[in-house]
Design a protein around this motif. Structure first.
Motif, PDB file in Angstrom:
ATOM      1  N   GLN A 190      22.499 -27.791  -0.027  1.00  0.00           N
ATOM      2  CA  GLN A 190      21.949 -26.442  -0.247  1.00  0.00           C
ATOM      3  C   GLN A 190      22.638 -25.748  -1.428  1.00  0.00           C
ATOM      4  O   GLN A 190      23.745 -26.109  -1.828  1.00  0.00           O
ATOM      5  CB  GLN A 190      22.105 -25.609   1.021  1.00  0.00           C
ATOM      6  CG  GLN A 190      21.338 -26.172   2.213  1.00  0.00           C
ATOM      7  CD  GLN A 190      19.923 -26.541   1.859  1.00  0.00           C
ATOM      8  OE1 GLN A 190      19.568 -27.711   1.861  1.00  0.00           O
ATOM      9  NE2 GLN A 190      19.099 -25.564   1.521  1.00  0.00           N
TER      10      GLN A 190
ATOM     11  N   TYR B  21      25.639 -26.977   3.919  1.00  0.00           N
ATOM     12  CA  TYR B  21      25.221 -25.609   3.601  1.00  0.00           C
ATOM     13  C   TYR B  21      26.399 -24.643   3.575  1.00  0.00           C
ATOM     14  O   TYR B  21      27.453 -24.927   4.156  1.00  0.00           O
ATOM     15  CB  TYR B  21      24.203 -25.132   4.652  1.00  0.00           C
ATOM     16  CG  TYR B  21      24.829 -24.946   6.026  1.00  0.00           C
ATOM     17  CD1 TYR B  21      25.141 -26.037   6.816  1.00  0.00           C
ATOM     18  CD2 TYR B  21      25.134 -23.669   6.492  1.00  0.00           C
ATOM     19  CE1 TYR B  21      25.745 -25.873   8.054  1.00  0.00           C
ATOM     20  CE2 TYR B  21      25.743 -23.501   7.735  1.00  0.00           C
ATOM     21  CZ  TYR B  21      26.041 -24.608   8.506  1.00  0.00           C
ATOM     22  OH  TYR B  21      26.650 -24.431   9.717  1.00  0.00           O
TER      23      TYR B  21
ATOM     24  N   CYS C  10      16.632 -23.065   1.663  1.00  0.00           N
ATOM     25  CA  CYS C  10      17.080 -23.401   3.024  1.00  0.00           C
ATOM     26  C   CYS C  10      15.877 -23.833   3.846  1.00  0.00           C
ATOM     27  O   CYS C  10      15.888 -24.870   4.510  1.00  0.00           O
ATOM     28  CB  CYS C  10      17.750 -22.193   3.690  1.00  0.00           C
ATOM     29  SG  CYS C  10      19.473 -22.001   3.229  1.00  0.00           S
TER      30      CYS C  10
END
Ligand SMILES: Cc1cc2nc3c(=O)[nH]c(=O)nc-3n(C[C@H](O)[C@H](O)[C@H](O)COP(=O)(O)OP(=O)(O)OC[C@H]3O[C@@H](n4cnc5c(N)ncnc54)[C@H](O)[C@@H]3O)c2cc1C
Ligand code: SF4
Ligand code: SF4
Lengths: 427, 218
Positions: free
Chosen positions: A251, A293, A269
């Motif tokens: 991400q 992430y 996302c």
């Protein structure tokens, strides 16, 4: 010379993606004259290059088809493809756009039979597939392209291949004498819907995009999953064509980063969460997705989408921005970093790494009137100083399709107000 | 009250505020978004001694773990490679903060005493400011004649000296090592000037640290 009837009561829409199409239709359906310009040979923009779209996981065809039907039914929208706006001058109620029209070398007689493509031998990069794979130099941009008309790639003009294409066409649709033109179009208001570009992943040096074949971008991953894509919908590794089953998603690749794009691109996302579905769909038994992430931003009502993916045992979440990628002797990309939950070091090999690249506005580099206000990332701000120029969709912010369409409708309304004013003044 | 107790009392429960005011570049700590890129980019690979990677130190500061942070050897392990600064998406000057924290812990007298970087820095600094020039002979002797606990140890010094004998002889031959340096050694021309400069720098530094640096007053 291409003839376009346009006055200062015309609304000019620049960019024929989902946002531009929406703005053009909304305005035309209230009775306004609209010119819609798209620089590619077909409408649809980047939405048409997705395999499926969240939240409902439908194919982009359905959303686009409705718009195309509305478009075909509406005589007030003039669509020009291969028409790139290179500059705009003037002020509200009185704009002039300079438009570069690239030749298609194929006229309205084309029935999309494909005989020209059979006759042509040269192959060129396929931009619809982000250059993964090749296509014939006589091509239709995609299965759902509008207009449904072939295009000759400029590289074959003047070669035997072009002549072969011409000879193969039974309908006299191939016109090798077409030339590039530059025209000017008048307008009272402009909806700027030029959309976005994927951030250039090669600039994120430690991730090795361009150096490691099995590090790809999220937009390329969409094409790999699509049955119309370069692999017929099978998720295969670019290095050796093996099936990729253990896939990492990284991400904020280029977003939320002062060294790259400073904004959150907002949809990536959700895009990665969506793409874990592709992995599971293809390998229900042994498919594995790992999402690295900083924090998951499943914008507003998509929280339930996130929760469903969280509950999926084939998906692992690692709270860490990968620091760098290397490649092992089997060509597997290896992700290195420190997990913020527990501060443990990891180095995890995967079959394939997908970089969830950020969205960069495509407005950059066009001579748009100087008074138009941009934010620090280059998106068009809604500002009274903009006069009669209104940003729509991803030209104005990093948005998903739903929000892009809302923003396009808002822009259309504002543009209508400007041309209404012009009309009243002229009565 | 010790300097450490004084500061702890002054900032009560806000260690973050204390760091912002007292630590060089400390005002950046709150900008960290805990992505982990700094730690992942660190070439030291956190071998023993690096207890807490930078992103964890920043979180500990925010969590008010004053004792653990200030007495930690972690920030002394930073090699100043600057990899983390280059990569941090928030542009935190991480290297400088590490040194700022180490320096602050040292000033308060709570830094781990025999941490090698700290021991060396202290020795180097007092050596360098004595004459305005580093006396390399004294510096290496100072290092040789100490054991792992930092105590003077003659046997240890002789052992290390013998192990390095060939290098020392080579340096002597090349006239890079002068044994007479042990008696005072050569100095810089304007010793007084250097001392005055350092005094002024100290004054400025103390003044800066006395002022609260964070918040609206800046
Ligand atoms: C990996 C990924 C997955 C995604 N998945 C989803 C999803 O599942 N669901 C969802 O809702 N959203 C998704 N999105 C977001 C979605 O792609 C965008 O919301 C959408 O493309 C916005 O449409 P647009 O019309 O604003 O821009 P675009 O689609 O970029 O269209 C802009 C058009 O303008 C044209 N143009 C540009 N410059 C000029 C010029 N100078 N002159 C003329 N024409 C020009 C371009 O050729 C293009 O056709 C995803 C995005 C990414 C990166
Ligand atoms: S949407 Fe997610 S991946 Fe994209 S920039 Fe924002 S936080 Fe990063
Ligand atoms: S790289 Fe920067 S933002 Fe990320 S954890 Fe380290 S200091 Fe914080």
């Amino acid at each position: 010379m291409t003839d376009v009837v346009a006055t200062n009561e015309t609304i000019l829409v620049v960019g024929g993606g989902i946002s531009g199409m929406t703005a053009a239709l909304e305005a035309a359906e209230t009775g306004k004259q609209v010119v819609l310009l798209e620089k590619n040979p077909a409408l649809g923009g980047r939405t048409s290059q997705l395999y499926r779209y969240f939240p409902k996981m439908c194919h982009p065809t359905c959303g686009l088809e409705i718009n195309l039907r509305r478009l075909k039914a509406n005589p007030r929208v003039r669509v020009l493809t291969q028409a790139e706006v290179t500059g705009i001058t003037g002020s509200a109620g009185d704009y002039t756009a300079t438009v570069k029209l690239a030749p298609r070398y194929v006229n309205e007689n084309c029935t999309a039979c494909g005989a020209c493509a059979d006759a042509v031998k040269t192959e060129v990069d396929n931009p619809f597939n982000y250059n993964l794979g090749k296509m014939k130099a006589a091509y239709i941009p995609s299965a759902m392209a509008y207009p449904q008309r072939y295009v000759l790639h400029p590289s074959i003009i003047g070669t035997a291949d072009a002549e072969a294409a011409k000879a193969a066409c039974k309908y006299g649709a191939i016109d090798l004498d077409q030339k590039e033109e530059t025209i000017e179009i008048k307008a009272g208001a402009v909806v700027w819907a030029t959309g976005w570009q994927p951030y250039d992943a090669a600039k994120i040096q430690p991730y090795g995009y361009g150096r490691y074949k099995n590090v790809i971008t999220s937009v390329e991953f969409e094409r790999l999953a699509d049955p119309h894509g370069p692999t017929g919908g099978r998720i295969l590794r670019p290095s050796d064509g093996k099936e990729a089953k253990n896939i990492a998603f990284i991400q904020c690749a280029g977003s939320r980063d002062e060294n790259h794009l400073r904004h959150c691109s907002r949809i990536c996302c959700m895009a990665s969460l969506k793409q874990t579905h592709y992995v599971r769909e293809q390998h229900p038994e042994d498919g594995k997705s790992t999402i690295y992430y900083i924090d998951i931003r499943a914008i507003d009502r998509f929280e339930d989408f996130y929760q469903k993916v969280q509950a999926d045992p084939s998906v692992t979440f690692v709270k860490s921005k990968v620091a760098r990628i290397s490649e092992d002797e089997n060509g597997n990309p290896v992700c290195w970093g420190v997990n913020t939950e527990g501060y443990k070091r990891y180095s995890n090999p995967h079959d394939l790494v997908v970089l969830a690249v950020g969205m960069e506005p495509s407005v950059k580099g066009v001579a748009i009137p100087a008074n138009v206000v941009f934010d620090s990332s280059g998106f068009i701000e809604a500002d009274p100083a903009n006069g009669g120029v209104f940003g729509a969709g991803c030209a104005s912010n990093a948005l998903d399709v739903n929000r892009a369409v809302q923003s396009a409708t808002a822009a259309a309304l504002r543009a209508i107000q400007v041309v209404n004013k012009v009309a009243r003044a002229e009565v | 009250m010790s300097a450490n107790q004084e500061m702890a009392a002054k900032y009560k429960n806000s260690f973050l505020k204390e760091v912002e005011d007292q630590v060089e570049m400390g005002e950046w700590v709150k900008m960290c978004m805990q992505c982990g890129v700094c730690s992942g980019s660190c070439p030291t690979n956190f071998h023993p001694g690096w207890e807490h990677p930078p992103q964890e130190i920043f979180m500990m500061i925010r969590a008010g773990k004053r004792e653990e942070v200030l007495t930690s050897p972690s920030m002394w392990m930073c090699t100043s490679c600057y990899n983390c600064i280059v990569r941090c998406p928030r542009k935190l000057p991480i290297t400088h903060i590490m040194h700022g924290l180490a320096n602050y812990a040292h000033r308060l007298g709570v830094a781990p005493k025999n941490q090698p970087t700290r021991a060396f820095s202290t020795l180097f600094w007092s050596n360098a400011i004595a004459t305005g020039r580093v006396n390399e002979l004294k510096l290496s002797m100072g290092l040789y004649f100490k054991d792992a606990e930092g105590k003077i140890n003659i046997g240890e010094g002789i052992k290390k000296g013998l192990a390095m004998k060939d290098v020392a002889l080579g340096l002597l031959k090349a006239r890079r090592l002068n044994p007479f340096e042990i008696f005072g050694g050569h100095k810089c021309k304007d010793q007084k000037g250097i001392a005055a400069m350092l005094k002024k720098a100290r004054e400025l530094e103390d003044k800066r640290k006395a002022l609260p640096q964070s918040g609206a007053s800046r």
